[in-house]
Design an enzyme around this catalytic site. Structure first.
Site, PDB file in Angstrom:
ATOM      1  N   ARG A 231       0.840  -1.195   0.000  1.00 57.23           N
ATOM      2  CA  ARG A 231       0.000   0.000   0.000  1.00 57.23           C
ATOM      3  C   ARG A 231       0.870   1.237   0.000  1.00 57.23           C
ATOM      4  O   ARG A 231       1.775   1.372   0.826  1.00 57.23           O
ATOM      5  CB  ARG A 231      -0.916   0.007   1.223  1.00 57.23           C
ATOM      6  CG  ARG A 231      -1.925   1.146   1.232  1.00 57.23           C
ATOM      7  CD  ARG A 231      -2.840   1.085   2.431  1.00 57.23           C
ATOM      8  NE  ARG A 231      -2.164   1.448   3.671  1.00 57.23           N
ATOM      9  CZ  ARG A 231      -2.792   1.710   4.817  1.00 57.23           C
ATOM     10  NH1 ARG A 231      -4.098   1.618   4.871  1.00 57.23           N
ATOM     11  NH2 ARG A 231      -2.114   2.011   5.898  1.00 57.23           N
TER      12      ARG A 231
ATOM     13  N   THR B 201      -0.943   7.650  -1.113  1.00 57.71           N
ATOM     14  CA  THR B 201      -2.223   7.545  -1.817  1.00 57.71           C
ATOM     15  C   THR B 201      -3.145   6.501  -1.205  1.00 57.71           C
ATOM     16  O   THR B 201      -4.345   6.486  -1.478  1.00 57.71           O
ATOM     17  CB  THR B 201      -1.989   7.169  -3.289  1.00 57.71           C
ATOM     18  OG1 THR B 201      -1.429   5.846  -3.360  1.00 57.71           O
ATOM     19  CG2 THR B 201      -1.040   8.162  -3.952  1.00 57.71           C
TER      20      THR B 201
ATOM     21  N   ASP C 138       0.294  -1.967  13.747  1.00 60.58           N
ATOM     22  CA  ASP C 138       0.676  -2.559  12.464  1.00 60.58           C
ATOM     23  C   ASP C 138       0.873  -4.056  12.659  1.00 60.58           C
ATOM     24  O   ASP C 138       1.820  -4.483  13.321  1.00 60.58           O
ATOM     25  CB  ASP C 138       1.963  -1.903  11.946  1.00 60.58           C
ATOM     26  CG  ASP C 138       2.318  -2.373  10.541  1.00 60.58           C
ATOM     27  OD1 ASP C 138       2.570  -3.578  10.359  1.00 60.58           O
ATOM     28  OD2 ASP C 138       2.368  -1.524   9.639  1.00 60.58           O
TER      29      ASP C 138
ATOM     30  N   ASP D  16       4.327  -5.559  11.542  1.00 63.89           N
ATOM     31  CA  ASP D  16       5.418  -5.229  12.455  1.00 63.89           C
ATOM     32  C   ASP D  16       5.306  -6.009  13.759  1.00 63.89           C
ATOM     33  O   ASP D  16       6.311  -6.458  14.329  1.00 63.89           O
ATOM     34  CB  ASP D  16       5.422  -3.725  12.768  1.00 63.89           C
ATOM     35  CG  ASP D  16       5.870  -2.892  11.579  1.00 63.89           C
ATOM     36  OD1 ASP D  16       6.392  -3.465  10.601  1.00 63.89           O
ATOM     37  OD2 ASP D  16       5.693  -1.662  11.617  1.00 63.89           O
TER      38      ASP D  16
END
Length: 214
Positions: free
Chosen positions: A103, A107, A203, A206
């Site tokens: 991703r 954007t 995340d 992570d």
């Protein structure tokens, strides 16, 4: 498109532990595996089966087995790998394909950088695994990729979803003429300005694998 939130006390319990910032990677991986197995039970409720005759120690009978072609489990790299074992534990005869998607943090759009999938998915049920349905772009791109290969039934298994992601996914999939179901442990409050789910769990990649140094 159908969204199914799995309402079960064990799902809620494991999700609560996953959310905690005090849960370290090793425990996070173990909890993810356990939670995905619970979600997979619901996600596979409509898996295709066929009748199969067997002999028990007492008498012949007719049961069922997974129908051909076998279902395909597709983790989205890299975070989806942490969900793979939990899925194949319930679908040990399923095939596994891989989609590498990233991703753009500016954007928020997803692009494919790698794939390892059969060239023809005609008649296949596919189970896409990705921890977070946040903006919906990555999952939408993955689903469209599979539909373009011929998949005719797709279930996405996500640990968490955001309302914005659910709405966006439905918009992105307008015109996609195959059944799509999202199975998740919870739909959270919202996305923040960075595209992260709130309260979320951070995340997922992570927390599963650590933060790679540039």
């Amino acid at each position: 498109m159908r969204i199914e939130v799995v309402d079960h006390p064990l799902v809620a319990h494991k999700l609560t532990k996953l959310r905690s910032h005090e849960t370290h990677s090793a425990t996070f991986r173990s909890l993810t595996d356990e939670l995905v197995t619970l979600l997979a039970y619901e996600a596979t409720r409509d898996v295709r089966v066929e009748e199969h005759g067997i002999e028990t120690p007492v008498a012949p009978t007719t049961g069922v087995r997974l129908a051909d072609p076998k279902p395909l489990v597709v983790p989205i790299l890299r975070a989806g790998l942490g969900m793979l074992d939990g899925m194949v534990r319930l679908l040990p005869t399923a095939e596994v394909g891989f989609l590498g998607m990233v991703r753009n943090e500016d954007t928020l759009e997803a692009s494919t950088y790698a794939e390892r999938l059969p060239s023809d998915l005609s008649g296949r049920q596919c189970y896409v695994v990705d921890p977070m349905l946040a903006t919906g772009g990555t999952l939408a791109a993955a689903i469209k990729f599979l539909v373009a290969r011929g998949a005719d039934d797709i279930t996405a298994v996500c640990l968490l979803a955001a309302p914005e992601g659910c709405d966006a996914l439905e918009r992105y999939l307008e015109g996609v003429d195959v059944p799509v179901t999202v199975v998740t442990a919870a739909v959270d409050e919202r996305l923040n300005e960075h595209g992260y789910i709130v309260p979320g769990l951070g995340d997922a990649g992570d927390r599963l694998y650590g933060i790679a140094n540039d």
